[in-house]
Write a protein that holds these residues in place. Structure first.
Motif, PDB file in Angstrom:
ATOM      1  N   SER A 190       6.177 -15.609  35.952  1.00 17.48           N
ATOM      2  CA  SER A 190       4.830 -16.125  35.649  1.00 17.48           C
ATOM      3  C   SER A 190       3.922 -15.009  35.314  1.00 17.48           C
ATOM      4  O   SER A 190       4.100 -13.848  35.766  1.00 17.48           O
ATOM      5  CB  SER A 190       4.453 -16.929  36.998  1.00 17.48           C
ATOM      6  N   ILE A 191       2.560 -15.398  34.912  1.00 12.64           N
ATOM      7  CA  ILE A 191       1.655 -14.425  34.559  1.00 12.64           C
ATOM      8  C   ILE A 191       1.039 -13.585  35.877  1.00 12.64           C
ATOM      9  O   ILE A 191       0.971 -12.568  35.782  1.00 12.64           O
ATOM     10  CB  ILE A 191       0.270 -14.997  33.786  1.00 12.64           C
ATOM     11  N   LYS A 192       1.207 -14.329  37.122  1.00 17.96           N
ATOM     12  CA  LYS A 192       0.784 -13.582  38.238  1.00 17.96           C
ATOM     13  C   LYS A 192       1.667 -12.733  38.774  1.00 17.96           C
ATOM     14  O   LYS A 192       1.560 -11.517  39.240  1.00 17.96           O
ATOM     15  CB  LYS A 192       0.472 -14.672  39.467  1.00 17.96           C
ATOM     16  N   GLU A 193       3.105 -13.126  38.391  1.00 20.38           N
ATOM     17  CA  GLU A 193       4.107 -12.147  38.949  1.00 20.38           C
ATOM     18  C   GLU A 193       4.369 -10.793  38.130  1.00 20.38           C
ATOM     19  O   GLU A 193       4.701  -9.794  38.568  1.00 20.38           O
ATOM     20  CB  GLU A 193       5.529 -12.950  38.830  1.00 20.38           C
ATOM     21  N   ALA A 194       4.025 -11.187  36.829  1.00 21.89           N
ATOM     22  CA  ALA A 194       4.083 -10.064  35.902  1.00 21.89           C
ATOM     23  C   ALA A 194       3.079  -9.027  36.106  1.00 21.89           C
ATOM     24  O   ALA A 194       3.086  -7.773  36.128  1.00 21.89           O
ATOM     25  CB  ALA A 194       3.958 -10.471  34.309  1.00 21.89           C
ATOM     26  N   ILE A 195       1.600  -9.658  36.593  1.00 19.77           N
ATOM     27  CA  ILE A 195       0.629  -8.514  36.694  1.00 19.77           C
ATOM     28  C   ILE A 195       0.800  -7.861  37.932  1.00 19.77           C
ATOM     29  O   ILE A 195       0.426  -6.733  38.056  1.00 19.77           O
ATOM     30  CB  ILE A 195      -0.801  -9.279  36.710  1.00 19.77           C
ATOM     31  N   SER A 196       1.437  -8.373  38.981  1.00 23.57           N
ATOM     32  CA  SER A 196       1.668  -8.133  40.416  1.00 23.57           C
ATOM     33  C   SER A 196       2.674  -6.965  40.175  1.00 23.57           C
ATOM     34  O   SER A 196       2.694  -5.871  40.616  1.00 23.57           O
ATOM     35  CB  SER A 196       2.142  -9.058  41.168  1.00 23.57           C
ATOM     36  N   PHE A 197       3.834  -7.083  39.262  1.00 28.88           N
ATOM     37  CA  PHE A 197       4.761  -5.923  38.961  1.00 28.88           C
ATOM     38  C   PHE A 197       3.862  -4.733  38.299  1.00 28.88           C
ATOM     39  O   PHE A 197       4.150  -3.703  38.917  1.00 28.88           O
ATOM     40  CB  PHE A 197       5.874  -6.592  38.227  1.00 28.88           C
ATOM     41  N   ILE A 198       3.284  -5.013  37.264  1.00 26.22           N
ATOM     42  CA  ILE A 198       2.526  -3.999  36.716  1.00 26.22           C
ATOM     43  C   ILE A 198       1.452  -3.192  37.644  1.00 26.22           C
ATOM     44  O   ILE A 198       1.500  -1.880  37.772  1.00 26.22           O
ATOM     45  CB  ILE A 198       1.668  -4.462  35.516  1.00 26.22           C
ATOM     46  N   SER A 247       1.994  -2.882  40.898  1.00 23.92           N
ATOM     47  CA  SER A 247       2.680  -2.045  42.148  1.00 23.92           C
ATOM     48  C   SER A 247       3.767  -1.176  41.538  1.00 23.92           C
ATOM     49  O   SER A 247       3.880  -0.015  42.233  1.00 23.92           O
ATOM     50  CB  SER A 247       3.249  -3.201  42.943  1.00 23.92           C
ATOM     51  N   SER A 248       4.388  -1.586  40.394  1.00 24.39           N
ATOM     52  CA  SER A 248       5.450  -0.762  39.989  1.00 24.39           C
ATOM     53  C   SER A 248       5.601  -0.410  38.508  1.00 24.39           C
ATOM     54  O   SER A 248       6.566  -0.577  37.794  1.00 24.39           O
ATOM     55  CB  SER A 248       6.912  -1.501  40.381  1.00 24.39           C
ATOM     56  N   SER A 249       4.350   0.029  37.828  1.00 25.78           N
ATOM     57  CA  SER A 249       4.338   0.150  36.514  1.00 25.78           C
ATOM     58  C   SER A 249       5.314   1.591  36.273  1.00 25.78           C
ATOM     59  O   SER A 249       5.612   1.395  34.913  1.00 25.78           O
ATOM     60  CB  SER A 249       2.824   0.701  36.205  1.00 25.78           C
ATOM     61  N   SER A 250       5.522   2.251  36.931  1.00 26.72           N
ATOM     62  CA  SER A 250       6.538   3.293  36.549  1.00 26.72           C
ATOM     63  C   SER A 250       8.000   2.765  36.380  1.00 26.72           C
ATOM     64  O   SER A 250       8.760   3.562  35.712  1.00 26.72           O
ATOM     65  CB  SER A 250       6.519   4.398  37.806  1.00 26.72           C
ATOM     66  N   ASN A 251       8.489   1.658  36.882  1.00 29.74           N
ATOM     67  CA  ASN A 251       9.693   0.982  36.657  1.00 29.74           C
ATOM     68  C   ASN A 251       9.853   0.403  35.221  1.00 29.74           C
ATOM     69  O   ASN A 251      11.031  -0.276  35.198  1.00 29.74           O
ATOM     70  CB  ASN A 251      10.152   0.119  37.878  1.00 29.74           C
ATOM     71  N   LEU A 252       8.751   0.224  34.585  1.00 25.83           N
ATOM     72  CA  LEU A 252       8.734  -0.737  33.488  1.00 25.83           C
ATOM     73  C   LEU A 252       9.571   0.151  32.531  1.00 25.83           C
ATOM     74  O   LEU A 252       9.935   1.430  32.161  1.00 25.83           O
ATOM     75  CB  LEU A 252       7.507  -0.671  32.780  1.00 25.83           C
ATOM     76  N   ILE A 253      10.305  -0.609  31.681  1.00 30.43           N
ATOM     77  CA  ILE A 253      11.287  -0.177  30.565  1.00 30.43           C
ATOM     78  C   ILE A 253      10.677   0.167  29.415  1.00 30.43           C
ATOM     79  O   ILE A 253       9.777  -0.699  28.722  1.00 30.43           O
ATOM     80  CB  ILE A 253      12.368  -1.172  30.186  1.00 30.43           C
ATOM     81  N   HIS A 254      10.682   1.605  28.653  1.00 31.29           N
ATOM     82  CA  HIS A 254      10.394   1.811  27.630  1.00 31.29           C
ATOM     83  C   HIS A 254      11.204   2.630  26.753  1.00 31.29           C
ATOM     84  O   HIS A 254      11.788   3.799  27.083  1.00 31.29           O
ATOM     85  CB  HIS A 254       9.007   3.034  27.786  1.00 31.29           C
TER      86      HIS A 254
END
Length: 616
Positions: A180-188, A190-197
């Motif tokens: 959900s958009i809330k889950e995605a914003i929450s992850f960004i 709290s844990s933006s460093s764990n995003l895949i690039h």
């Protein structure tokens, strides 16, 4: 009054979440979020979004001066969603995919200037950036779980991973579904460093943007056309009006053509009475749509198009006639009355009729830019097309690569061929196309299969090993031959001889096998003669019994012969049934093409036409 039926459906006010939302066809939607822990109040977030909106307007004015959108333009509006202020926009790009990718380019450039913004962009097909990078995606990232996982940030493509990382404060369970958009914003947050690039995924996803911003000017085509002076005035005031008119002409129906059926020029908004030749700017998509359409001139336009004119003059007149008819249909259609372009054109027409606006004279029109682009990009040489598919440049080295379409068409074609070849070379792709990979164990299974392939092959070889002595013994028992003692060498020789008999294409015989082999061969021949296997005469006749065969063995042989006759009858029944089915299938085709006729034609068989049962 009875209440609502007792079922699982949640009515309004009982937790009803609304019907599933889906974008209209040919639409792209984009949403901008502000994720910054330093902005504590909603007022600060709105102020930051306003800065982004102003920057988007300034960038559009700088890069998109005189740009012609196919249907709708790029625009952002501040909205409130889930108690969070966001910037949202939606653009209907019609048949012009270039408009969609231009929006992606603008958003990517804006994200480089605002490091606290996170942008989602998607269309009717979903996460089309992932679709563009399909060959570089990990197997777990499929359409079922991709929603709200793809983001633009600081000019890069970021992907929320499949599993959320565990934290000392709260352990989060793996999430293998769409977020959900809330889950995605929450992850960004709290844990933006764990995003895949992934640079590879990003390169594939942004492949179409390599030539931007220079590519923006390559999407247009200017042409000299002959149109009414009043229409030339309208297009000079705003060249963007051409898109709506071209679309009205391209999507016309019999009802839209009614205004053109009049024989009186005064019934038209743009009658062919005062014609001028001027340069008009089209999108390449729109110009191709006009050129590709066969359209008979209306009666009022017949005299204005001279059939005996040279090709260039005739082409300008035909394109001008199509454009004029498109404007007539645009203004007459009741469904278009709310469009901004239609309202503005009608206001300009009122000003011209009232005398507030004057039409341009021939001298003024001659001072306008008279540009006419080459139309070679419309032509496709099939020889060049084949060479492009084969990765060649063609037989004539003097011809440039631009001879086949434009540069974008060449790049897209090469990209399409590369992806098609990679699909053909993909062992995981089945006959139905690319199969869904819902599980993540394909790689392990394929590795295990590769490691065990040699062992399984050796096991299969052992299973089908040939024992010559055992084979000879089985043949003697099956043929009813009397048992006799032979040594191992004799058994091996017998097996080899029998194997040679079974081979149809082998005609060479080895010399010097010995008397034992000849005896065995003679006995086999006697048995085959008694069974009638060597009888090539189609007329049934009895076979004389061979001396030395016991009555009981002869009875067994007769039973075997009866079984063989039964099997032959069954084969005949099968053939008759097959022939009957084929004939019925041919009859069912009623003389038209069909599977049975195509199959028999491929085998060189031609059947006469079925004249019906009464004619036979």
């Amino acid at each position: 009054m009875d209440g609502p039926p007792q079922d699982d459906f949640k009515w309004f006010g009982e937790g009803f979440n609304g019907f599933p939302k889906r974008l209209p066809e040919d639409c792209v939607e984009y949403v901008v979020y502000i994720v910054d822990s330093k902005l504590n109040s909603e007022t600060q977030v709105r102020s930051r979004l306003k800065e982004f909106q102003n920057a988007a307007i300034a960038l559009s004015k700088r890069l998109l001066k005189d740009y012609i959108w196919q249907r709708e333009s790029f625009a952002l509006e501040v909205q409130r969603e889930d108690a969070i202020p966001v910037l949202r926009g939606r653009t209907n790009f019609g048949d012009s995919v270039a408009d969609e990718w231009l929006i992606v380019y603008l958003l990517r450039e804006l994200s480089k200037k605002f490091s606290d913004t996170w942008i989602r962009v998607y269309d009717t097909d979903g996460e089309f950036l992932l679709i563009e990078a399909a060959n570089a995606l990990p197997r777990w990232l499929n359409p079922e779980i991709a929603e709200n996982r793809v983001w633009l940030h600081s000019g890069h493509l970021r992907i929320i991973p499949l599993q959320q990382p565990s934290t000392p404060a709260a352990k989060t369970a793996p999430v293998s579904r769409s977020l959900s958009i809330k889950e995605a914003i929450s992850f960004i947050s709290s844990s933006s460093s764990n995003l895949i690039h992934s640079p590879l995924i990003e390169e594939e996803a942004f492949y179409r943007l390599n030539d931007y911003p220079a590519q923006i000017c390559e999407t247009f085509h200017s042409a000299l056309i002959t149109i009414p002076r009043k229409l030339a005035f309208m297009l000079h005031a705003n060249p963007a009006y051409i898109s709506a008119a071209v679309e009205a002409f391209y999507l016309r129906d019999p009802i839209a053509l009614r205004p053109l059926q009049s024989n009186k020029p005064e019934d038209l908004k743009f009658p062919p009475t005062d014609l001028v030749t001027t340069s008009v700017k089209f999108t390449k998509v729109g110009y191709a749509q006009l050129k590709s359409q066969r359209f008979e001139p209306p009666a009022v336009w017949t005299d204005s198009i001279s059939k005996g004119a040279i090709e260039k003059v005739l082409n300008r007149a035909e394109i001008g006639m199509k454009v004029s008819c498109g404007f007539e249909m645009l203004l007459a259609d009741p469904h278009n009355q709310d469009k901004r372009a239609v309202r503005e054109i009608k206001l300009l027409l009122e000003d011209v009729e009232s005398g507030e606006e004057k039409l341009h004279s021939d001298d003024e029109i001659s001072k306008w830019t008279q540009k006419e682009d080459d139309e070679s990009w419309l032509d496709i040489d099939f020889a060049d097309f084949e060479n492009e598919l084969a990765g060649k440049k063609g037989g004539d080295a003097s011809r440039s690569a631009a001879s086949f379409g434009d540069k974008a068409a060449q790049q897209n074609l090469r990209k399409m061929v590369e992806r098609f070849e990679s699909f053909l070379n993909d062992d995981a792709a089945g006959a139905e196309g690319v199969e869904d990979l819902d599980e993540m164990d394909y790689d392990d299974e394929e590795d295990k299969e590769d490691d065990n392939s040699d062992a399984s092959t050796e096991s299969e070889d052992r299973d089908v090993s040939f024992d010559e002595a055992e084979f000879a013994k089985m043949m003697r028992e099956m043929m009813g031959m009397p048992p006799e003692e032979i040594n191992d060498a004799g058994a091996a020789a017998t097996g080899k001889s029998l194997a040679r008999v079974e081979e149809v294409n082998s005609i060479d015989e080895e010399v010097g096998e010995g008397d034992e082999i000849r005896k065995v061969m003679q006995r086999m021949e006697d048995e085959l003669n008694e069974a009638g296997a060597l009888n090539l005469d189609s007329t049934p006749r009895k076979v004389a019994a061979v001396k030395g065969i016991a009555p009981q063995e002869k009875k067994v042989t007769d039973l075997d012969s009866e079984d063989e006759s039964d099997n032959e009858d069954e084969d005949v029944d099968i053939d008759l049934s097959l022939a009957k089915n084929l004939l019925e299938s041919l009859k069912g085709q009623a003389g038209m093409a069909g599977p049975a006729g195509n199959m028999l034609s491929a085998m060189g068989l031609r059947f006469p036409r079925d004249e019906g049962e009464g004619d036979t």
